[in-house]
Design an enzyme around this catalytic site. Structure first.
Site, mmCIF file in Angstrom:
data_model
loop_
_atom_site.group_PDB
_atom_site.id
_atom_site.type_symbol
_atom_site.label_atom_id
_atom_site.label_comp_id
_atom_site.label_asym_id
_atom_site.label_seq_id
_atom_site.Cartn_x
_atom_site.Cartn_y
_atom_site.Cartn_z
ATOM 1 N N ASN A 175 60.666 99.138 64.553
ATOM 2 C CA ASN A 175 59.786 98.606 65.626
ATOM 3 C C ASN A 175 59.586 99.287 66.908
ATOM 4 O OD1 ASN A 175 62.449 97.898 66.402
ATOM 5 N ND2 ASN A 175 61.789 96.273 67.447
ATOM 6 N N LYS A 176 60.493 100.560 67.122
ATOM 7 C CA LYS A 176 60.410 101.134 67.999
ATOM 8 C C LYS A 176 59.293 102.085 68.212
ATOM 9 C CE LYS A 176 64.049 99.475 70.182
ATOM 10 N NZ LYS A 176 63.906 98.757 71.713
ATOM 11 N N ASP A 177 58.461 102.336 67.033
ATOM 12 C CA ASP A 177 57.387 103.159 67.170
ATOM 13 C C ASP A 177 56.324 102.515 68.047
ATOM 14 O OD1 ASP A 177 58.228 104.708 65.205
ATOM 15 O OD2 ASP A 177 57.191 104.127 63.511
ATOM 16 N N ALA B 3 57.033 103.666 71.642
ATOM 17 C CA ALA B 3 56.871 105.080 71.941
ATOM 18 C C ALA B 3 55.642 105.474 72.060
ATOM 19 C CB ALA B 3 57.620 105.683 70.761
ATOM 20 N N THR C 208 64.368 104.219 69.164
ATOM 21 C CA THR C 208 63.740 104.613 69.963
ATOM 22 C C THR C 208 63.416 106.031 70.189
ATOM 23 O OG1 THR C 208 64.064 102.577 71.409
ATOM 24 C CG2 THR C 208 62.621 104.479 72.300
#
Length: 346
Positions: free
Chosen positions: A47-49, A52, A79
């Site tokens: 989910n950190k895409d 970012a 992340t």
């Protein structure tokens, strides 16, 4: 005759619009309908895409970074990988301060994506000069023109999920979601999704998953930061020894704490029963659901969405390693259920 090639222009176009998958076998004795938002299907496998890309593009719009700039961040791994991926495509350098609690798999992946990695001791206070928070701040001060993502205290972390993940879940459930269950680390995911869903329907329950050894649950309940709550734990990317301003505690209804051991076993159970190879926090989220079910938080009409944050491949040397599980005391015997099916032909 020219035929147009159907292709994305680069990997960044693959971010978001992840599927919702109904869970069946692992919840067959729990009342309600349970769905996983499978964030491992982002190109950076987490989910950190989302944050970012959102934070970097916001910085570009403001003229804070340009090709050749250096991106700096603290990360438990996910992340960092997402930032490194975005940096490769957009032409930035990437430097990451990583907690020593991060799996060797995650650290190797960061290096493979071209990031320079500083591994910092996990079990020191946030204001210790060796902590990954302080190391990232020092590097930012030392490197002229660098840009510090600062996900724990960056409101854009929340905004990324408010603009993308929240609307996706609302649309995918046709507005019938009754509960959102998500692990809370920086708090951006649960806060952004929670804010969007509460605006649509204030009766939706937003439930955070916290770790024993973290301060978040007690702070949510008392608004007091209690250092006595802090002690070492193994789950990566879940809980905190500080209070991130990227967590909007007002949209969270309650927190449920889970143990390292039960969360690790639950991750493996998801793989064996649902065919989804997920990370440690996904197991923690599933374990929280099991505990909440015992407290009668759900009924037959409940539509519960869980955020499964990342992919199990990042934990091969940890929760998916029989030896690691045994070394942590998570198995009673060196002989485990995953070792037994292996036969070596000589």
């Amino acid at each position: 005759m020219n035929k147009k090639v159907k292709a994305y222009k680069n990997a960044l176009d693959l971010i978001g619009k992840t599927p919702l998958v109904k869970l069946n076998n692992i919840v067959n004795n729990i009342s309600g309908n349970f769905y996983a938002k499978v964030e491992a299907l982002n190109p950076g496998h987490s989910n950190k895409d989302r944050i970012a890309l959102h934070i970097i593009e916001s910085a570009e719009e403001k003229g804070l970074i340009k090709p050749g700039s250096t991106i700096i961040e603290t990360t438990s791994g996910n992340t960092g990988f997402s930032l490194a991926m975005v940096s490769v495509i957009k032409g930035y350098n990437c430097i990451l301060a990583v907690s020593s609690k991060s799996s060797p798999d995650k650290i190797d992946m960061l290096k493979a994506m071209g990031a320079k990695v500083y591994v910092c001791p996990a079990h020191v206070s946030a204001d210790d000069s060796r902590s990954y928070y302080q190391v990232a701040k020092r590097l930012h001060e030392e490197i002229k023109g660098s840009f510090y993502i600062n996900q724990y205290f960056n409101k854009l972390n929340i905004e990324a999920h408010y603009k993308t993940t929240g609307p996706e879940i609302w649309d995918q459930t046709n507005g019938t979601i009754t509960h959102l269950i998500a692990s809370s680390g920086t708090g951006g995911t649960i806060s952004g999704i929670g804010k969007f869903l509460k605006e649509k329907n204030p009766n939706i329950k937003i439930i955070g998953v916290d770790a024993y050894g973290s301060v978040l649950k007690k702070y949510h309940e008392t608004k007091e930061f209690d250092e006595d709550e802090i002690y070492p734990y193994r789950i990566e990317g879940l809980g905190k020894n500080l209070i991130p301003t990227a967590t909007n505690f007002d949209v969270i209804d309650l927190f449920e704490k889970v143990t390292d051991e039960e969360s690790a076993h639950c991750s493996r159970e998801i793989a064996l029963k649902e065919g989804l190879f997920v990370g440690y926090t996904s197991g923690a989220t599933m374990q929280a659901v099991k505990q909440l079910a015992k407290g009668k938080h759900f009924n037959k009409n409940s539509n519960v969405v869980m955020i499964f944050c990342d992919h199990g491949s990042r934990y091969m040397s940890k929760i998916y390693s029989d030896k690691w599980m045994y070394d942590q005391g998570f198995y009673d015997s060196e002989k485990t259920e995953l070792e037994k099916p292996i036969e070596y032909i000589k």
